[in-house]
Design a protein around this motif. Sequence first.
Motif, PDB file in Angstrom:
ATOM      1  N   THR A  11      29.699 -32.738 -32.128  1.00 51.79           N
ATOM      2  CA  THR A  11      29.596 -32.446 -33.556  1.00 51.79           C
ATOM      3  C   THR A  11      30.993 -32.158 -34.086  1.00 51.79           C
ATOM      4  OG1 THR A  11      27.377 -31.520 -33.316  1.00 51.79           O
ATOM      5  CG2 THR A  11      28.604 -30.933 -35.305  1.00 51.79           C
ATOM      6  N   LEU A  12      31.494 -33.035 -34.924  1.00 55.73           N
ATOM      7  CA  LEU A  12      32.855 -32.891 -35.431  1.00 55.73           C
ATOM      8  C   LEU A  12      32.939 -31.746 -36.441  1.00 55.73           C
ATOM      9  CD1 LEU A  12      33.793 -36.642 -36.015  1.00 55.73           C
ATOM     10  CD2 LEU A  12      34.440 -35.205 -34.074  1.00 55.73           C
ATOM     11  N   ALA A  13      33.911 -30.889 -36.261  1.00 55.68           N
ATOM     12  CA  ALA A  13      34.177 -29.848 -37.255  1.00 55.68           C
ATOM     13  C   ALA A  13      34.875 -30.427 -38.473  1.00 55.68           C
ATOM     14  CB  ALA A  13      35.016 -28.736 -36.640  1.00 55.68           C
ATOM     15  N   TYR A  14      35.621 -31.533 -38.262  1.00 55.71           N
ATOM     16  CA  TYR A  14      36.420 -32.136 -39.332  1.00 55.71           C
ATOM     17  C   TYR A  14      36.122 -33.634 -39.383  1.00 55.71           C
ATOM     18  CZ  TYR A  14      38.634 -27.698 -38.375  1.00 55.71           C
ATOM     19  OH  TYR A  14      38.850 -26.353 -38.146  1.00 55.71           O
ATOM     20  N   PRO A  15      34.982 -34.029 -39.959  1.00 58.87           N
ATOM     21  CA  PRO A  15      34.581 -35.433 -39.936  1.00 58.87           C
ATOM     22  C   PRO A  15      35.423 -36.355 -40.813  1.00 58.87           C
ATOM     23  CG  PRO A  15      32.989 -34.107 -41.158  1.00 58.87           C
ATOM     24  CD  PRO A  15      33.927 -33.147 -40.501  1.00 58.87           C
ATOM     25  N   THR A  16      36.221 -35.790 -41.729  1.00 59.60           N
ATOM     26  CA  THR A  16      37.147 -36.600 -42.515  1.00 59.60           C
ATOM     27  C   THR A  16      38.489 -35.899 -42.589  1.00 59.60           C
ATOM     28  OG1 THR A  16      36.816 -35.623 -44.723  1.00 59.60           O
ATOM     29  CG2 THR A  16      35.175 -37.247 -43.981  1.00 59.60           C
ATOM     30  N   TYR A  17      39.521 -36.645 -42.991  1.00 61.01           N
ATOM     31  CA  TYR A  17      40.845 -36.028 -43.147  1.00 61.01           C
ATOM     32  C   TYR A  17      40.829 -34.953 -44.216  1.00 61.01           C
ATOM     33  CZ  TYR A  17      41.564 -38.907 -47.360  1.00 61.01           C
ATOM     34  OH  TYR A  17      41.460 -39.483 -48.598  1.00 61.01           O
ATOM     35  N   ARG A  18      39.940 -35.089 -45.211  1.00 62.90           N
ATOM     36  CA  ARG A  18      39.855 -34.070 -46.265  1.00 62.90           C
ATOM     37  C   ARG A  18      39.385 -32.733 -45.691  1.00 62.90           C
ATOM     38  NH1 ARG A  18      38.024 -38.725 -48.199  1.00 62.90           N
ATOM     39  NH2 ARG A  18      35.852 -38.191 -47.753  1.00 62.90           N
ATOM     40  N   ASP A  19      38.389 -32.790 -44.811  1.00 64.50           N
ATOM     41  CA  ASP A  19      37.926 -31.556 -44.168  1.00 64.50           C
ATOM     42  C   ASP A  19      39.046 -30.917 -43.350  1.00 64.50           C
ATOM     43  OD1 ASP A  19      35.133 -31.866 -44.980  1.00 64.50           O
ATOM     44  OD2 ASP A  19      35.063 -33.514 -43.555  1.00 64.50           O
ATOM     45  N   GLY A  20      39.742 -31.743 -42.579  1.00 61.98           N
ATOM     46  CA  GLY A  20      40.787 -31.220 -41.715  1.00 61.98           C
ATOM     47  C   GLY A  20      41.952 -30.643 -42.491  1.00 61.98           C
ATOM     48  N   LEU A  21      42.427 -31.382 -43.484  1.00 57.15           N
ATOM     49  CA  LEU A  21      43.572 -30.896 -44.260  1.00 57.15           C
ATOM     50  C   LEU A  21      43.217 -29.666 -45.092  1.00 57.15           C
ATOM     51  CD1 LEU A  21      45.249 -34.224 -45.456  1.00 57.15           C
ATOM     52  CD2 LEU A  21      46.100 -32.625 -43.734  1.00 57.15           C
ATOM     53  N   SER A  22      42.015 -29.637 -45.643  1.00 57.96           N
ATOM     54  CA  SER A  22      41.605 -28.465 -46.426  1.00 57.96           C
ATOM     55  C   SER A  22      41.582 -27.216 -45.554  1.00 57.96           C
ATOM     56  CB  SER A  22      40.232 -28.707 -47.054  1.00 57.96           C
ATOM     57  OG  SER A  22      40.279 -29.757 -48.006  1.00 57.96           O
ATOM     58  N   ALA A  23      41.068 -27.350 -44.324  1.00 61.45           N
ATOM     59  CA  ALA A  23      41.035 -26.204 -43.415  1.00 61.45           C
ATOM     60  C   ALA A  23      42.443 -25.785 -43.009  1.00 61.45           C
ATOM     61  CB  ALA A  23      40.204 -26.550 -42.184  1.00 61.45           C
ATOM     62  N   LEU A  24      43.312 -26.743 -42.768  1.00 62.15           N
ATOM     63  CA  LEU A  24      44.688 -26.421 -42.402  1.00 62.15           C
ATOM     64  C   LEU A  24      45.410 -25.719 -43.554  1.00 62.15           C
ATOM     65  CD1 LEU A  24      45.533 -29.719 -40.517  1.00 62.15           C
ATOM     66  CD2 LEU A  24      45.544 -27.437 -39.493  1.00 62.15           C
ATOM     67  N   TRP A  25      45.191 -26.192 -44.771  1.00 61.46           N
ATOM     68  CA  TRP A  25      45.798 -25.555 -45.932  1.00 61.46           C
ATOM     69  C   TRP A  25      45.289 -24.115 -46.081  1.00 61.46           C
ATOM     70  CZ3 TRP A  25      49.713 -25.540 -49.022  1.00 61.46           C
ATOM     71  CH2 TRP A  25      49.641 -24.934 -50.293  1.00 61.46           C
ATOM     72  N   ALA A  26      43.979 -23.921 -45.912  1.00 58.13           N
ATOM     73  CA  ALA A  26      43.413 -22.568 -46.008  1.00 58.13           C
ATOM     74  C   ALA A  26      43.966 -21.659 -44.922  1.00 58.13           C
ATOM     75  CB  ALA A  26      41.889 -22.642 -45.924  1.00 58.13           C
ATOM     76  N   ALA A  27      44.338 -22.242 -43.775  1.00 57.25           N
ATOM     77  CA  ALA A  27      44.878 -21.441 -42.666  1.00 57.25           C
ATOM     78  C   ALA A  27      46.370 -21.169 -42.810  1.00 57.25           C
ATOM     79  CB  ALA A  27      44.601 -22.154 -41.346  1.00 57.25           C
ATOM     80  N   GLY A  28      47.000 -21.725 -43.851  1.00 57.55           N
ATOM     81  CA  GLY A  28      48.403 -21.420 -44.093  1.00 57.55           C
ATOM     82  C   GLY A  28      49.381 -22.542 -43.788  1.00 57.55           C
ATOM     83  N   GLU A  29      48.871 -23.708 -43.362  1.00 57.00           N
ATOM     84  CA  GLU A  29      49.771 -24.829 -43.097  1.00 57.00           C
ATOM     85  C   GLU A  29      50.369 -25.356 -44.398  1.00 57.00           C
ATOM     86  OE1 GLU A  29      50.408 -26.642 -39.975  1.00 57.00           O
ATOM     87  OE2 GLU A  29      49.655 -24.766 -39.144  1.00 57.00           O
ATOM     88  N   GLY A  30      51.624 -25.788 -44.326  1.00 55.05           N
ATOM     89  CA  GLY A  30      52.280 -26.363 -45.493  1.00 55.05           C
ATOM     90  C   GLY A  30      52.788 -25.348 -46.487  1.00 55.05           C
ATOM     91  N   ARG A  31      52.731 -24.080 -46.154  1.00 56.61           N
ATOM     92  CA  ARG A  31      53.203 -23.041 -47.089  1.00 56.61           C
ATOM     93  C   ARG A  31      54.716 -22.918 -47.002  1.00 56.61           C
ATOM     94  NH1 ARG A  31      48.480 -21.657 -50.037  1.00 56.61           N
ATOM     95  NH2 ARG A  31      46.748 -21.994 -48.583  1.00 56.61           N
ATOM     96  N   GLY A  32      55.283 -22.329 -48.038  1.00 51.57           N
ATOM     97  CA  GLY A  32      56.729 -22.133 -48.065  1.00 51.57           C
ATOM     98  C   GLY A  32      57.378 -23.111 -49.019  1.00 51.57           C
ATOM     99  N   PRO A  33      58.689 -22.987 -49.191  1.00 53.58           N
ATOM    100  CA  PRO A  33      59.394 -23.838 -50.162  1.00 53.58           C
ATOM    101  C   PRO A  33      59.362 -25.301 -49.747  1.00 53.58           C
ATOM    102  CG  PRO A  33      60.948 -22.616 -48.810  1.00 53.58           C
ATOM    103  CD  PRO A  33      59.594 -22.057 -48.503  1.00 53.58           C
ATOM    104  N   VAL A  34      59.297 -26.171 -50.745  1.00 57.02           N
ATOM    105  CA  VAL A  34      59.290 -27.620 -50.502  1.00 57.02           C
ATOM    106  C   VAL A  34      60.625 -28.180 -50.924  1.00 57.02           C
ATOM    107  CG1 VAL A  34      58.189 -29.792 -51.109  1.00 57.02           C
ATOM    108  CG2 VAL A  34      56.812 -27.728 -50.889  1.00 57.02           C
TER     109      VAL A  34
END
Length: 294
Positions: free
Chosen positions: A271-294
């Motif tokens: 059973t996939l926790a992240y069946p699409t890239y949208r699920d995976g990226l949304s969870a990563l963003w909520a976990a703090g990935e991609g934060r900080g200055p760009v």
Amino acid sequence: MSLFVFGIGYTAGHYLGDARSLEIDGPAIGTVRTADKVEALGRKGQAALVFDDGHADPAIETALAQADRLLVSVQPGLNGDPVLSRFTDSIAASPLASIVYLSTIGVYGDHGGAWIDETTPAEPLSERGRARVAVENAWLSLGQRTGKSVQILRLAGIYGPGRNALDDLRQGDARRIDKPGQVFNRIHVDDIGRAIGQAFAFRGGCRVWNVTDDEPAPAPEVVAYAARLMGLEPPPLIPFGDAPLSPMARSFYAANRRVSNRALTQDLGVTLAYPTYRDGLSALWAAGEGRGPV
């Protein structure tokens, strides 16, 4: 139950670090290529031994003789698999009941964007891919000779913590290369862990499994979605012919296919926790990935 891992890298390291995926009561130990990496893992509480082309710690033989499960995450060379070259006899004689070998969907070659599955013949485009198929077959043959369960997991493009489009955008490395009709297949590293756990438990003979999410998608769409999560304008599209790609990167665009995960989810029971890239990226963003200055 105890586990031995050849090749503690990004994927195997995440598997070892995810207690939910480990159905073992005994020790888990594996190999890395340098003594520095042994020390770094030791500081995190993970035991490791050195194994590379020129050296194998003698303790590897002892660990193999005590392990119930074996995970192999070592890339083959053009001359074959360094693990099989050095340890075939030891593995065959060991009490190992279950072996999982991590391979790649790259062995399928190009299918013009069509859907394919595990019944599709492997027709790799490169010598590297042909070497990979030969190694897959060697592991399956070992399983058939010895009665050990050997499961080949063909992985799609891996993303997860520290390796994703959010971090690429933050670091200024994200590009949107436009090749009309081109799609790529992806899998979150946590879902690979789920597949490994199910593969160890599988008792239906030696098999090959595609490990990919539900939705192959063009790379520019993935970057654009990551940019929306971050509140950024996505990078401009770059025509494929104008993109400054290395020969290795360009070779990935030579293969276009949609890889089905039906066997993974229905037969292997993942059973996939992240069946699409949208699920995976949304969870990563909520976990703090991609934060900080760009």
